[in-house]
Write an enzyme that holds these catalytic residues in place. Structure first.
Site, PDB file in Angstrom:
ATOM      1  N   LEU A 629       0.815  -1.217   0.000  1.00  0.00           N
ATOM      2  CA  LEU A 629       0.000   0.000   0.000  1.00  0.00           C
ATOM      3  C   LEU A 629       0.851   1.271   0.000  1.00  0.00           C
ATOM      4  CD1 LEU A 629      -2.811  -1.092   2.483  1.00  0.00           C
ATOM      5  CD2 LEU A 629      -2.998  -0.847  -0.004  1.00  0.00           C
ATOM      6  N   THR A 633       6.349   3.146   4.024  1.00  0.00           N
ATOM      7  CA  THR A 633       5.969   2.606   5.343  1.00  0.00           C
ATOM      8  C   THR A 633       6.149   1.090   5.367  1.00  0.00           C
ATOM      9  OG1 THR A 633       3.637   2.546   4.691  1.00  0.00           O
ATOM     10  CG2 THR A 633       4.369   4.473   5.933  1.00  0.00           C
ATOM     11  N   LYS A 700      -1.739  -8.304   1.613  1.00  0.00           N
ATOM     12  CA  LYS A 700      -1.376  -9.212   2.703  1.00  0.00           C
ATOM     13  C   LYS A 700      -0.753  -8.372   3.819  1.00  0.00           C
ATOM     14  CE  LYS A 700      -0.450 -13.153  -0.356  1.00  0.00           C
ATOM     15  NZ  LYS A 700       0.589 -14.083  -0.872  1.00  0.00           N
ATOM     16  N   GLY A 703       2.937  -6.752   9.162  1.00  0.00           N
ATOM     17  CA  GLY A 703       3.363  -6.344  10.502  1.00  0.00           C
ATOM     18  C   GLY A 703       4.236  -7.368  11.195  1.00  0.00           C
ATOM     19  N   GLU A 704       4.053  -8.631  10.844  1.00  0.00           N
ATOM     20  CA  GLU A 704       4.728  -9.670  11.607  1.00  0.00           C
ATOM     21  C   GLU A 704       5.710 -10.514  10.803  1.00  0.00           C
ATOM     22  OE1 GLU A 704       1.772 -11.050  14.950  1.00  0.00           O
ATOM     23  OE2 GLU A 704       0.656 -10.145  13.318  1.00  0.00           O
TER      24      GLU A 704
HETATM   25 MO1  MOS Z   1       0.346  -8.986  16.916  1.00  0.00          MO
HETATM   26  S1  MOS Z   1       1.479 -10.154  18.187  1.00  0.00           S
HETATM   27  O1  MOS Z   1      -0.858 -10.079  16.483  1.00  0.00           O
HETATM   28  O2  MOS Z   1      -0.179  -7.688  17.851  1.00  0.00           O
END
Ligand code: MOS
Length: 737
Positions: A629, A633, A700, A703-704
């Site tokens: 997106l 960032t 998708k 963040g992780e």
């Molecule tokens: Mo994340 S550990 O699902 O905030």
């Protein structure tokens, strides 16, 4: 009707729309809302891990000027810590101490200093019992969990016959890998301001999930959720510890009710080591069997992790093993050991981060046992479909990720022999690992309004936990609305706004972008319908597909002179705005495809052969994560994940005293996380990936996935550098020598 390509702002490296607010101090975090007549709450926490409060003496504290209330189990109003979804809470209902740092009282005063001083004067005498603290001494008490692991999957799962697969294997690797307790340590601590107006409760709360917060607080206090509003405009990092509601949040509400004033309750850094979750310790056994050619015949990943005595959290370490490599025989199990510590919780890629350390280390061990290059071994076991679900991938670019990563890193120059690469006296090691994280999505809603002045406001509950939600949703909204980004304001962080899921499981981008995109499209369509039904419009009676929306104008595709502005359409109809409210839900695609982001991690380490010190000196991460997106960032987000993984690999370790159950290193002086000097230039690359199945924009989460594979890649690089296989995190110098 289309939006023209020149509107294509989705994907662009737009600067953060909230960047100016953040660097000027204008971004308001939860503890910073100015509220009249504020009082200050400080919690008293247990100094023992197990036992009962025999006596709690508050007399001296009550004498402190400005003290408004001291709430303990002796006088707390009734509340039910067991109610609602999520964690069981400790709300001062009895004298039982279940873990160290449990809240056992709240002192409220007219200033923070007076509250802290009074809290320090409260005398507590305990009937102490010997706590069970050490998981590794208690593995014989491991039990089968009641709950499910994330993704609603069972704790145990088995495909084929692993015992048979191991028996027939030409080469086997069977090893145990261990990871310690880790704490989240977001820059912003947990913080709540609770204010009552009559029977209505307003919370400013540092949370990853305002709607979950609202439900949970209502449930434990026994009030109607409609009477609870939660606001959270900016969150200074969550990483999972703010993904569920912990005891201090309803305690702030209880305190505010008691003193009939707004109460601000902020946990100090030290106070966050126990009552707000942590990543649990794990012991993981991985068994791999393979043919001489490197085809996996068996994969077993068995995890044991800690939970509390009163609640259950499963660190799903075996989850990735279910889908990451093609193998006819896969078995994964999860067991728990109850300890007298707080309940663990989600911490950035719970399961995938800790589990990939074990599995990706084991794959490297297998590569050495077979004398096959580690990338080649992974390619020989490339999963063309999800091996457990037997479903096709909605999209998968892992092959491209390996290829690009190897190229950018220069992997072909690697001599696989351990201790073969040097820089002067230093040992150099190169290691790699696979990264993967599932794409979750939950129902989400958004409201888009195109205003008479040609600007738009789009609102969707949600949260920005520092990841850039404000920015990417502004981009998604602008593109859908056919407006420039500076004409669009995206607002979030209020339960009065349309409902969205928790910002956890990396699902905000996929869930909320779907709603924002559809709401923007609908609002724009309404404007178009007004125009083409209106004789006074140059677009009168046009076909929708012949109209282009661009920069706040509608125009005919083949006749640019037939155009008018959004303002003109609304003005002629004497309307203040058009608006659309949309709920976007996942659908049947969830049953048809297996949905994951994939990537590869390449690490270079430099090891001092005399001290055993490991430094990470170079990093390449490549990712296939659907539509990106915002290039900027997203890059930052992945770098952040990799830095988090460097901490996990080399530093992070919450040390608990085995006799007293107290965390020994409960602050950022002693709990080590990477600083700039520990982090090399990290290069992140995305492979183009167009996923037509996953959600409207093909997004998708990112963040992780960035942390997954990192500790494994570093452990593999350390082995390559030194010939020493470290199977216990963190990889500190004593383990390397
Ligand atoms: Mo994340 S550990 O699902 O905030």
């Amino acid at each position: 009707m289309n939006t023209k390509d020149t509107n294509a702002v989705v994907g662009k490296p737009l600067n953060r729309v909230d960047g100016h607010l953040k660097v000027t101090g204008g971004a308001r975090y939860s503890a910073e809302f100015p509220v009249a007549k504020m009082a200050y709450g400080v919690t008293i926490q247990s100094t023992i891990a197990k036992g009962k409060i025999a006596q709690i003496d508050t007399k001296a504290a009550e004498q402190v000027p400005g003290v408004l209330a001291i709430i303990t189990h002796l006088n707390a109003p009734k509340a039910s810590g067991d109610k609602g979804d999520g964690n069981k809470l400790q709300l001062l209902q009895d004298n039982v101490v279940l873990y160290s740092h449990q809240h056992i009282g709240v002192v409220v005063a007219d200033t923070l200093e007076r509250a802290m001083h009074a809290a320090s004067l409260v005398q507590v005498r305990y009937d102490e019992e010997k706590p069970t603290i050490n998981m590794r001494d208690n593995l014989n008490k491991a039990y089968f969990p009641k709950g499910k692991i994330p993704g609603e999957e069972p704790p145990d799962q088995s495909e084929g016959d692993v015992t048979q697969g191991l028996a027939t294997a030409a080469v086997r690797v069977e090893q145990t890998y261990t990871t310690p307790v880790e704490n989240h340590n977001p820059m912003e601590p947990h913080a709540t301001i609770a204010t009552w107006q009559g029977d209505e409760l307003l919370l400013y709360d540092a949370t990853q999930g305002i709607f979950g917060d609202k439900r949970k607080v209502a449930a434990v206090l026994g009030i109607d959720p409609k009477k609870v509003r939660v606001m959270s405009y900016f969150v200074g990092g969550g990483f999972g510890c703010k993904g569920s509601t912990w005891s201090h949040v309803p305690l702030a509400a209880i305190a505010a009710k008691q003193v009939k004033r707004p109460v601000k309750l902020v946990l100090g850094r030290i106070q966050m080591y126990g009552p707000v979750g942590f990543r649990p310790e794990t012991v993981q056994k991985v068994s791999l069997g393979a043919t001489r050619e490197g085809k996996l015949t068996a994969l077993r990943h068995s995890g044991t992790s800690q939970t509390s005595t009163f609640d259950e959290f499963i660190e799903p370490v075996g989850k990735s093993a279910r889908m990451i490599y093609a193998c006819p025989n896969i078995e994964t199990t999860h067991r728990l050991v109850k300890l007298d510590q707080g309940t663990p919780t989600f911490m950035r890629a719970p399961g995938e981060a800790s589990g990939s350390f074990a599995l990706e280390s084991a794959m490297d061990e297998l590569a050495y046992a077979l004398n096959i290059d580690p990338i080649e071994l992974r390619l020989r076991n490339y999963a063309e479909v999800d091996p457990s679900k037997k479903l096709p991938w909605s999209s998968k670019s892992l092959r491209e990720c390996y290829k690009l990563g190897a190229e950018k890193f220069g992997w072909q120059k690697r001599n696989p022999q351990p201790r073969s690469m040097r820089d002067g006296n230093y040992l150099i090691g190169w290691g790699m690992a696979t990264a993967t994280y599932p794409t979750y999505r939950s129902p989400a809603s958004a409201r888009a309004q195109i205003m008479a002045d040609g600007t738009a406001v789009v609102r969707s509950g949600s949260q920005d936990i520092g990841t850039g939600t404000y920015t990417v949703m502004t981009q998604v909204a602008a593109q859908a609305l056919g407006l420039p980004v500076d004409k669009v304001r995206f607002e979030l962080g209020d339960t009065e706004m349309p409902q969205t899921p928790v910002s956890g499981g990396s699902m905000t981008a996929a869930s909320v972008s779907s709603a924002v995109h559809l709401a923007g499209n609908q609002a724009r369509s309404k404007l178009l319908q007004l125009a083409i039904a209106d004789r006074a419009s140059p677009l009168y009676s046009a076909k929708a597909e012949d109209v282009i929306a661009q920069d706040g104008n509608l125009s005919l595709k083949n006749k640019a002179s037939a155009r008018e502005t959004y303002q003109a359409i609304l003005a002629r109809h004497n309307m203040k705005m058009v608006e659309a409210l949309v709920e976007a839900k996942p659908g049947e695609e969830q049953e048809k495809y297996s949905m994951h982001a994939f990537g590869s991690q390449f690490a270079e380490v430099r090891v001092n052969p005399d001290s055993g010190e490991v430094r990470v000196t170079r990093w390449v991460g490549t990712f296939g994560a659907g539509r990106i997106l915002n290039a900027k960032t997203a890059n930052s987000q992945l770098i952040g994940g990799i830095v988090y993984g460097i901490g996990m690999a080399l530093m992070e370790h919450t040390v608990t005293d085995p006799n007293f159950g107290r965390v020994v290193n409960h602050d950022l002086a002693e709990y080590h996380v990477p600083v700039n000097a520990d982090v090399p230039d990290i290069q992140v690359f995305f492979v183009d990936e167009n996923d037509p199945h996953i959600n409207p924009l093909g997004v998708k989460g990112i963040g992780e996935i960035g942390i997954t594979g990192v500790a494994g890649a570093i452990a593999n690089a350390v082995y390559h550098a030194t010939g020493k296989r470290v199977r216990d995190l963190p990889i500190t110098l004593d383990k390397v020598l």
